[in-house]
Design a protein around this motif. Sequence first.
Motif, PDB file in Angstrom:
ATOM      1  N   VAL A 121       0.845  -1.181   0.000  1.00 38.41           N
ATOM      2  CA  VAL A 121       0.000   0.000   0.000  1.00 38.41           C
ATOM      3  C   VAL A 121       0.890   1.244   0.000  1.00 38.41           C
ATOM      4  N   ILE A 122       0.424   2.293  -0.653  1.00 44.21           N
ATOM      5  CA  ILE A 122       1.111   3.583  -0.673  1.00 44.21           C
ATOM      6  C   ILE A 122       0.237   4.584   0.067  1.00 44.21           C
ATOM      7  N   ILE A 123       0.836   5.311   1.017  1.00 43.96           N
ATOM      8  CA  ILE A 123       0.107   6.288   1.824  1.00 43.96           C
ATOM      9  C   ILE A 123       0.864   7.607   1.766  1.00 43.96           C
ATOM     10  N   GLY A 124       0.182   8.684   1.406  1.00 41.83           N
ATOM     11  CA  GLY A 124       0.888   9.951   1.314  1.00 41.83           C
ATOM     12  C   GLY A 124      -0.059  11.138   1.204  1.00 41.83           C
ATOM     13  N   HIS A 125       0.552  12.318   1.175  1.00 40.93           N
ATOM     14  CA  HIS A 125      -0.170  13.588   1.123  1.00 40.93           C
ATOM     15  C   HIS A 125      -0.218  14.070  -0.320  1.00 40.93           C
ATOM     16  N   HIS A 126      -1.431  14.395  -0.787  1.00 44.34           N
ATOM     17  CA  HIS A 126      -1.590  14.823  -2.178  1.00 44.34           C
ATOM     18  C   HIS A 126      -1.160  16.273  -2.423  1.00 44.34           C
ATOM     19  N   GLY A 127      -0.993  17.062  -1.379  1.00 46.84           N
ATOM     20  CA  GLY A 127      -0.904  18.503  -1.540  1.00 46.84           C
ATOM     21  C   GLY A 127       0.202  19.021  -2.429  1.00 46.84           C
ATOM     22  N   TRP A 128       1.325  18.322  -2.496  1.00 45.93           N
ATOM     23  CA  TRP A 128       2.484  18.850  -3.236  1.00 45.93           C
ATOM     24  C   TRP A 128       2.770  18.074  -4.514  1.00 45.93           C
ATOM     25  N   GLY A 129       1.865  17.176  -4.909  1.00 45.70           N
ATOM     26  CA  GLY A 129       2.041  16.452  -6.165  1.00 45.70           C
ATOM     27  C   GLY A 129       2.920  15.231  -6.073  1.00 45.70           C
ATOM     28  N   GLU A 130       3.335  14.858  -4.894  1.00 48.80           N
ATOM     29  CA  GLU A 130       4.298  13.765  -4.744  1.00 48.80           C
ATOM     30  C   GLU A 130       3.761  12.411  -5.201  1.00 48.80           C
ATOM     31  N   LEU A 131       2.457  12.204  -5.114  1.00 53.27           N
ATOM     32  CA  LEU A 131       1.884  10.891  -5.418  1.00 53.27           C
ATOM     33  C   LEU A 131       1.485  10.717  -6.877  1.00 53.27           C
ATOM     34  N   LEU A 132       1.550  11.790  -7.645  1.00 48.50           N
ATOM     35  CA  LEU A 132       0.904  11.784  -8.955  1.00 48.50           C
ATOM     36  C   LEU A 132       1.448  10.725  -9.910  1.00 48.50           C
ATOM     37  N   ASP A 133       2.735  10.407  -9.852  1.00 53.37           N
ATOM     38  CA  ASP A 133       3.319   9.456 -10.797  1.00 53.37           C
ATOM     39  C   ASP A 133       3.535   8.069 -10.208  1.00 53.37           C
ATOM     40  N   LEU A 134       3.189   7.868  -8.954  1.00 50.80           N
ATOM     41  CA  LEU A 134       3.476   6.573  -8.322  1.00 50.80           C
ATOM     42  C   LEU A 134       2.654   5.414  -8.888  1.00 50.80           C
ATOM     43  N   PRO A 135       1.408   5.632  -9.368  1.00 56.47           N
ATOM     44  CA  PRO A 135       0.718   4.502 -10.010  1.00 56.47           C
ATOM     45  C   PRO A 135       1.434   3.976 -11.249  1.00 56.47           C
ATOM     46  N   ASP A 136       2.258   4.808 -11.867  1.00 61.20           N
ATOM     47  CA  ASP A 136       3.040   4.349 -13.019  1.00 61.20           C
ATOM     48  C   ASP A 136       4.202   3.468 -12.570  1.00 61.20           C
TER      49      ASP A 136
END
Length: 405
Positions: free
Chosen positions: A91-106
């Motif tokens: 599982v991946i857990i993180g804060h969306h506010g700064w864009g850090e998670l945007l590419d992790l599904p790739d």
Amino acid sequence: MKYLFVHQNFPGQYLHIIRHLLTDPGNDVVFITEPNSNHMQGVRKVVYEMGRKARPDIHANVRDYEMAVHRGERVAEAARKIKQLGYMPDVIIGHHGWGELLDLPDVFPGTPMLGYYEFYYNTEGYDVNFDPEFPMYTNYRSGIRTLNVINHQAFALGQHGQTPTRFQLGAYPEWFRPQIKLLPECARLQVCCPDPTAAERPFSIGDFTVAPGEKLITFVSRNLEPYRGFHTMMRALPGILGERTDTKVIMVGGDDVSYGPKLKDTNWRTILTKELAGKYDTSRVLMPGQLPYEAYLSLLQRSDTHVYLTYPFVASWSLREAMACGCAIVGAEVEPVQEFITHGKTGLLTPCLDPAKLAEATLHLLDSPALSRRLRKAARAYAEKHLDMATHIAAYEARIAEIVG
């Protein structure tokens, strides 16, 4: 189970859940973050560097978004390295506010993600244009809407979300909310607890001492700034201290700006101290900057009246911890505070931007020992019912189990 956490300022909102996860030796925790000095035994930190700032020649409205895209790329680079080393999170857990998670599904296709949705920016009715002292610039709505680009891209990932309060959930459009689960943030009630004997002994920070028998008013914010009502608090000091010669005030917070426009070559403490020069006894007021956590808790335990002010924005952790410590609270009469404080029951409410009303409510509480005792007891009871960290951890684990399947 293997957990990948992501937050640009380790450990962010995840300190308590990670502490709990590490009590199970079967859990493996990796945390991607920007460099900082914080460490937790058992957590493997993976650091990424931003490397550059936003280009000055692009439109001001999209500078934050440009950096979010860049940040997402840097986090993805770090994630690919740990993947190459054989780490595959469950599982991946993180804060969306700064864009850090945007590419992790790739990088980790098929891995469920639980993203923290902190705030949806609205052009009316929330923090924007709330304070007439600081009107927005012409055509500000375009810039406010652009701040939600990351929110919208995070939604498009089709993953799972969380947010800690009904106020924050309600800031999101109705069509957005089904993706977000309400997971209240709480306090460690065994640590954040009343100390009935605190007022019986001297309380000191450096050379500043509050003696037994003296009254102490407290105010806490990450930074001393208008978004958290610092200007209202400062302007209430002449009315409070002029009326009560037995009272001292300690206002905790740094001199940076967390929310709102940045200042150049000055800070709000300097500006407001200059504005109010000669209007109150400065020897009875201390602004010590930010305090170590233990000293901050001792301050709350010693407080006779705790003031918590904010624009209609995200409520601070300090409000929860003040309630857990059984503080007698005067809070801003805005929706995020009203979610915690019921006027006359768990605290008193006063208009956020009215120094005279704030002084009146604070003095009333100082002058009413029976009311103070009743509000303290009720604030602690509210914390025990609604803000118990054990409840928060259980709900968090249930949410993780739900999305992992």
